[in-house]
Design an enzyme around this catalytic site. Structure first.
Site, PDB file in Angstrom:
ATOM      1  N   ASP A  99      35.636  13.655   7.364  1.00  0.00           N
ATOM      2  CA  ASP A  99      34.203  14.414   7.571  1.00  0.00           C
ATOM      3  C   ASP A  99      34.180  15.599   7.471  1.00  0.00           C
ATOM      4  O   ASP A  99      33.238  16.475   7.056  1.00  0.00           O
ATOM      5  CB  ASP A  99      33.337  13.591   8.763  1.00  0.00           C
ATOM      6  CG  ASP A  99      33.078  12.034   8.500  1.00  0.00           C
ATOM      7  OD1 ASP A  99      32.765  11.708   7.173  1.00  0.00           O
ATOM      8  OD2 ASP A  99      33.042  11.404   9.279  1.00  0.00           O
ATOM      9  N   SER A 131      34.307   4.743  17.908  1.00  0.00           N
ATOM     10  CA  SER A 131      33.867   5.689  17.243  1.00  0.00           C
ATOM     11  C   SER A 131      33.052   5.097  16.084  1.00  0.00           C
ATOM     12  O   SER A 131      33.499   4.444  15.192  1.00  0.00           O
ATOM     13  CB  SER A 131      34.987   6.712  16.609  1.00  0.00           C
ATOM     14  OG  SER A 131      34.495   7.468  15.459  1.00  0.00           O
TER      15      SER A 131
HETATM   16  N1  ARG Z   1      36.853   6.643   7.627  1.00  0.00           N
HETATM   17  C1  ARG Z   1      35.675   6.648   6.931  1.00  0.00           C
HETATM   18  C2  ARG Z   1      35.352   7.686   6.071  1.00  0.00           C
HETATM   19  O1  ARG Z   1      35.975   8.392   6.050  1.00  0.00           O
HETATM   20  C3  ARG Z   1      34.531   6.464   8.260  1.00  0.00           C
HETATM   21  C4  ARG Z   1      34.406   7.862   8.827  1.00  0.00           C
HETATM   22  C5  ARG Z   1      33.404   8.224  10.018  1.00  0.00           C
HETATM   23  N2  ARG Z   1      33.313   6.880  10.890  1.00  0.00           N
HETATM   24  C6  ARG Z   1      33.550   6.915  12.053  1.00  0.00           C
HETATM   25  N3  ARG Z   1      33.360   5.658  12.891  1.00  0.00           N
HETATM   26  N4  ARG Z   1      33.719   7.909  12.857  1.00  0.00           N
HETATM   27  O2  ARG Z   1      34.629   7.571   5.111  1.00  0.00           O
END
Ligand code: ARG
Length: 403
Positions: A125, A179
């Site tokens: 992210d 998370s």
């Molecule tokens: N691994 C997924 C991606 O990179 C989700 C990332 C965010 N999810 C989270 N539970 N923090 O698109």
């Protein structure tokens, strides 16, 4: 370190960003504006306002981005039938460029010189946020507290929260939560026991889908209408993009559609295991492929399928605002001119199966394909020559190789 005058923080009101808010105020001693996007995460957003107010934030932005999210991000991606590594519908990946776009917009409006986000140094992210900011306004600095502060783990984060009297949310069982990232397209859950891929995910990680085993015994039949590649109605009722996806999330969730337990390759380098729930998106992918099956030419459809993994990877890796993604999008959008009609699906115990499709722009000809006698001119002798010429090379090879 150049002095920073004003920061716009992407703020959910959850534990991480509450701590980040405090940390930014202390570290930079400047005004922090909070931006909370309503992407249909299904959470009350007013608590975020109250929390920001309590932390002394004067400019609090809470913006409903649901329609923009589905219309300008989810649907264009769906036109490509995008799946990362064959399975992931990119629910978190596609939300980041939208959030970044609004962070930049607010930063310009309020004259902020930096934006901040709560993504960690190990994930995708941070890359998606920052590549988008780079593409949209390189003059704006990005602050990523997770990469700067001395906090190195969730444990230390909890200690910091306690020290600064920041409320620590807990899940229904009173434990520290997983998370979680949620929006109208999906819920993604990572961390804690899920980090061990040999362990089966506990039932309580699932938030918006029932276990297919417990789904209704009776199947449910639904019809989705498409107009030039985009879904526009459910069961004959026209709906806005966000309303339509919300409706399908409800239907899919009740039938246990769209659960995924996945180990994926992050752009930053490691493998990670997560649980995804994408009920409406899973139905839409099946339905879109269904309407394309009768309206797209073979070569057009196959070309789309060839570029799809590349397109999906661009979105996964954070290149939404890059020229190559926009070029592929132009190709994909062009292909959708006749992708209109209706698809009927059966939702049943975790599956969403196309059971019929119809279109005024259909290329399907029952008369042409029929096993029965047909009025359409099709000379069976042509097939003989077709096969003979296609087999020419193979006969030469066989003769040489002595098969
Ligand atoms: N691994 C997924 C991606 O990179 C989700 C990332 C965010 N999810 C989270 N539970 N923090 O698109």
């Amino acid at each position: 370190m150049t002095k920073i005058e004003k920061i716009v923080l992407s703020y959910s009101g959850g534990l991480d960003t509450s701590i980040i808010l405090k940390w930014l105020q202390e570290t930079y001693g400047c005004e922090v504006v909070t931006f909370t996007a309503d992407l249909g995460q299904g959470e009350e957003l007013e608590p975020a306002r109250a929390k920001a107010e309590m932390s002394g934030v004067k400019d609090i932005r809470i913006v409903d981005l649901r329609e923009e999210f589905v219309r300008d991000f989810v649907f264009p991606m769906l036109r490509a039938n995008a799946l990362y590594e064959g399975q992931y519908l990119l629910g978190s990946s596609i939300a980041r460029p939208l959030i970044a776009k609004h962070l930049v917009g607010i930063a310009r409006e309020v004259g902020a010189d930096a934006v901040a986000h709560g993504a960690t140094g190990k994930g995708n992210d941070q890359i998606r946020f920052e590549l988008a900011v780079n593409a949209l306004d390189p003059s704006i600095r990005v602050i990523a507290p997770w990469r700067q502060w001395t906090i190195r783990s969730r444990m230390q984060l909890l200690e910091y929260a306690e020290k600064h009297r920041i409320l620590v949310p807990s899940d229904k069982r009173g434990e520290a939560p997983f998370s979680i990232d949620a929006n109208l397209l999906h819920t993604s859950t990572e961390g804690k026991s899920l980090e061990n891929p040999t362990e089966v995910a506990p039932d309580h990680v699932y938030q918006r889908t029932v276990d297919p085993i417990d789904a209704p015994e009776a199947p449910e039949i639904i019809t989705i209408g498409f107009d030039r590649g985009d879904p526009v109605s459910v069961n004959g009722k026209a709906m806005t993009p966000a309303a339509l996806l919300t409706e399908l999330n409800g239907l899919g969730g009740r039938h246990g559609v769209g659960r995924l337990d996945l180990v994926e390759n992050r752009f930053i380098g490691m493998k990670s295991r997560g649980i995804y729930e994408t009920p409406g998106g899973t139905i839409l992918l099946a339905a879109h492929r269904g309407i394309e099956s009768i309206t797209l030419d073979r070569a057009a459809a196959h070309l789309k399928d060839e570029i799809m993994p590349r397109y999906a990877e661009l979105i996964y890796n954070g290149f939404w605002f890059a020229p190559e993604r926009e070029m592929l999008q132009a190709l994909i959008d062009h292909s959708q001119a006749f992708v209109s009609g209706e698809v009927t699906l059966r939702l049943y115990k975790g599956s969403a199966s196309v059971i019929s499709r119809a279109s005024p722009c259909s290329l399907y000809s029952a008369d042409l394909v029929t096993f029965e006698e047909s009025a359409i001119a099709f000379d069976h002798h042509d097939a003989e020559g077709f096969i003979r010429l296609n087999g020419l090379r193979l006969r030469s090879l066989a003769a040489r190789n002595g098969r």
